[in-house]
Design an enzyme around this catalytic site. Structure first.
Site, PDB file in Angstrom:
ATOM      1  N   ASP A 118      53.881  58.655  26.968  1.00 40.26           N
ATOM      2  CA  ASP A 118      52.441  58.590  27.207  1.00 40.26           C
ATOM      3  C   ASP A 118      51.957  57.212  27.641  1.00 40.26           C
ATOM      4  OD1 ASP A 118      51.819  61.294  26.761  1.00 40.26           O
ATOM      5  OD2 ASP A 118      51.933  60.998  24.603  1.00 40.26           O
ATOM      6  N   ASP A 179      53.169  68.020  28.918  1.00 41.58           N
ATOM      7  CA  ASP A 179      52.227  66.908  29.044  1.00 41.58           C
ATOM      8  C   ASP A 179      52.733  65.822  29.990  1.00 41.58           C
ATOM      9  OD1 ASP A 179      52.380  68.256  26.505  1.00 41.58           O
ATOM     10  OD2 ASP A 179      50.884  66.898  25.679  1.00 41.58           O
ATOM     11  N   GLY A 237      63.527  76.517  24.978  1.00 37.85           N
ATOM     12  CA  GLY A 237      62.113  76.189  24.987  1.00 37.85           C
ATOM     13  C   GLY A 237      61.495  76.496  23.638  1.00 37.85           C
ATOM     14  N   THR A 239      57.843  75.257  20.847  1.00 38.91           N
ATOM     15  CA  THR A 239      56.509  74.673  20.845  1.00 38.91           C
ATOM     16  C   THR A 239      56.358  73.772  19.634  1.00 38.91           C
ATOM     17  OG1 THR A 239      54.141  75.127  21.117  1.00 38.91           O
ATOM     18  CG2 THR A 239      55.294  76.443  19.473  1.00 38.91           C
ATOM     19  N   ARG A 251      46.206  74.056  26.207  1.00 36.87           N
ATOM     20  CA  ARG A 251      46.166  72.711  26.791  1.00 36.87           C
ATOM     21  C   ARG A 251      47.436  72.427  27.589  1.00 36.87           C
ATOM     22  NH1 ARG A 251      45.219  69.717  22.468  1.00 36.87           N
ATOM     23  NH2 ARG A 251      46.913  68.214  22.368  1.00 36.87           N
ATOM     24  N   TRP A 255      47.664  71.185  31.351  1.00 36.27           N
ATOM     25  CA  TRP A 255      48.438  70.029  31.847  1.00 36.27           C
ATOM     26  C   TRP A 255      49.265  70.429  33.073  1.00 36.27           C
ATOM     27  CZ3 TRP A 255      46.068  66.224  30.026  1.00 36.27           C
ATOM     28  CH2 TRP A 255      45.942  65.881  28.687  1.00 36.27           C
TER      29      TRP A 255
END
Length: 401
Positions: A118, A179, A237, A239, A251, A255
């Site tokens: 980030d 993200d 995969g 979460t 969200r 993204w």
């Protein structure tokens, strides 16, 4: 570089019930200016408190606590201040944002809470914006240091940037999340200003892998996907944020709707726009009547919380995506209309009162439902993207991204 055929495995539902977007409320220039005036009033309300410090990621009882520059979200407030300067020319905003630039310079030099992907968010909205708007060389240098730090998270074999955590921690190694698409513009920009293609190559590799593995065949998305960093093979995969591993965190989908067109902006790879369209269609087809999504798209009605912040991100993504679609695209108009309808809904029903104690802009956002963090509160990125969306409607905005 290998060209993954990452669009072929993804189904396109198309936009269902297009009549929902045939007629939209009249969003005039005056309407947008009034909505921006509300945002500016909230910024003014907070400017003294959030000059030396920063808002927390989400509010508590509708009030953002003040923190030092340590969160992954600190720059969203700085981005709002730069937008305020851009639309008003008021030197108060520039002065505050330039103080923030010095804080971000210190943060990257001392490596304060930057062990994650980030740094793309952090330095795009604080320092790249400063450089683009004012030519601030100090900001440019700080952003380039951030880009150099970000590429240390790249796994050559897997072709991805690791999201967060110790690069030597086997529990974290090879984790990419949706993200990260929004952090890649830092790298594209770094290649543009240095002439060194290494940053762009890494960003382009990551976005291709995200399209291939994070995007599911039905055009929904995983929040997280693990790759084997040694062999480069896909693992699974999951979460961390959504309702379930096989649900679609709203969200995260937003993204993707915004992140893929941002990489298109720098690469010209039309497959990225095609992917974004499929994600946008999936998103639009699961909206309730007021067009503001629930926190996970597996919910389309009932008592679950909405996520206004996801809606604000998706609006910006659809506006950026539509901008890059040809006039002959039959759905270009629908994406633009859907974005306007969502903006209207946020403005009319999801904003805080100008004269109220709440110091955020958007109500009814969700940060981390599973952890009970920022549920039905304001989230600072939601405030930023709502402001960005309004500026996009007001003028031909030159992106910070």
């Amino acid at each position: 570089m290998a060209q993954h055929l990452f669009t072929e495995h993804v189904h396109d539902e198309g936009i269902q019930r297009k009549e929902r977007f045939e007629k939209v409320p009249p969003i005039t220039k005056e309407y947008v200016e009034r909505a921006i005036a509300h945002v500016l009033a909230k910024i003014d309300q907070n400017l003294d408190v959030f000059t030396e410090r920063f808002p927390d990621s989400s509010s508590k009882n509708q009030i953002y606590p003040a923190l030092d520059n340590v969160e992954w979200t600190s720059s969203f407030w700085t981005g709002m201040v730069w937008l305020a300067y851009e639309v008003t020319g008021d030197g108060r905003y520039r002065k505050t944002a330039e103080k923030h630039v010095k804080s971000f310079k210190q943060r990257i030099e001392e490596k304060i809470e930057v062990d994650h992907h980030d740094v793309g968010f952090l330095y795009t909205l604080s320092c790249i914006s400063a450089y683009k708007l004012t030519g601030n060389e100090e900001a440019k240098a700080a952003a380039l240091k951030a880009a150099d730090l970000l590429i240390t998270r790249f796994y050559d074999q897997a072709g991805i940037l690791q999201a967060w955590g110790d690069l030597n921690d086997p529990e974290q190694k090879g984790r990419m999340i949706i993200d990260c698409n929004m952090n890649l513009p830092l790298l594209y920009w770094a290649s543009e200003v240095t002439g060194d293609p290494k940053y762009q190559k890494i960003a382009y590799s990551h976005v291709q892998q995200a399209a291939k593995y994070i995007v599911r065949p039905d055009a929904s998305t995983f929040h997280t996907f693990y790759m084997d960093p040694e062999t480069g093979g896909p693992i699974k995969g999951t979460t961390f944020q959504g309702y379930a591993d096989d649900s679609c965190w709203a969200r995260g989908q937003a993204w993707g709707i915004y992140g893929f067109p941002l990489s298109y902006h720098y690469t010209g790879d039309h497959r990225l726009i095609d992917t974004a369209k499929k994600l946008a269609n999936y998103y639009l087809n699961r909206l309730p009547e007021d067009e503001i999504c629930y926190w996970d798209l597996c919910f389309t009605e009932g008592p679950e919380e909405r996520d206004s912040s996801a809606a604000a991100i998706a609006i910006c993504g659809m506006l950026e995506m539509a901008k890059n679609l040809p006039l002959t695209d039959p759905d270009k108009h629908y994406y633009e209309q859907a974005a306007v309808k969502m903006i209207y809904s946020l403005s009319e029903y999801y904003t805080t009162a100008i004269d109220g104690e709440a110091n955020g802009v958007l109500k009814h956002a969700v940060y981390y439902k599973g952890g009970g963090l920022g549920v039905d509160e304001s989230c600072i990125w939601g405030d930023y993207y709502y402001f960005e969306a309004l500026v996009r409607l007001l003028k031909d905005w030159k992106m910070y991204w």
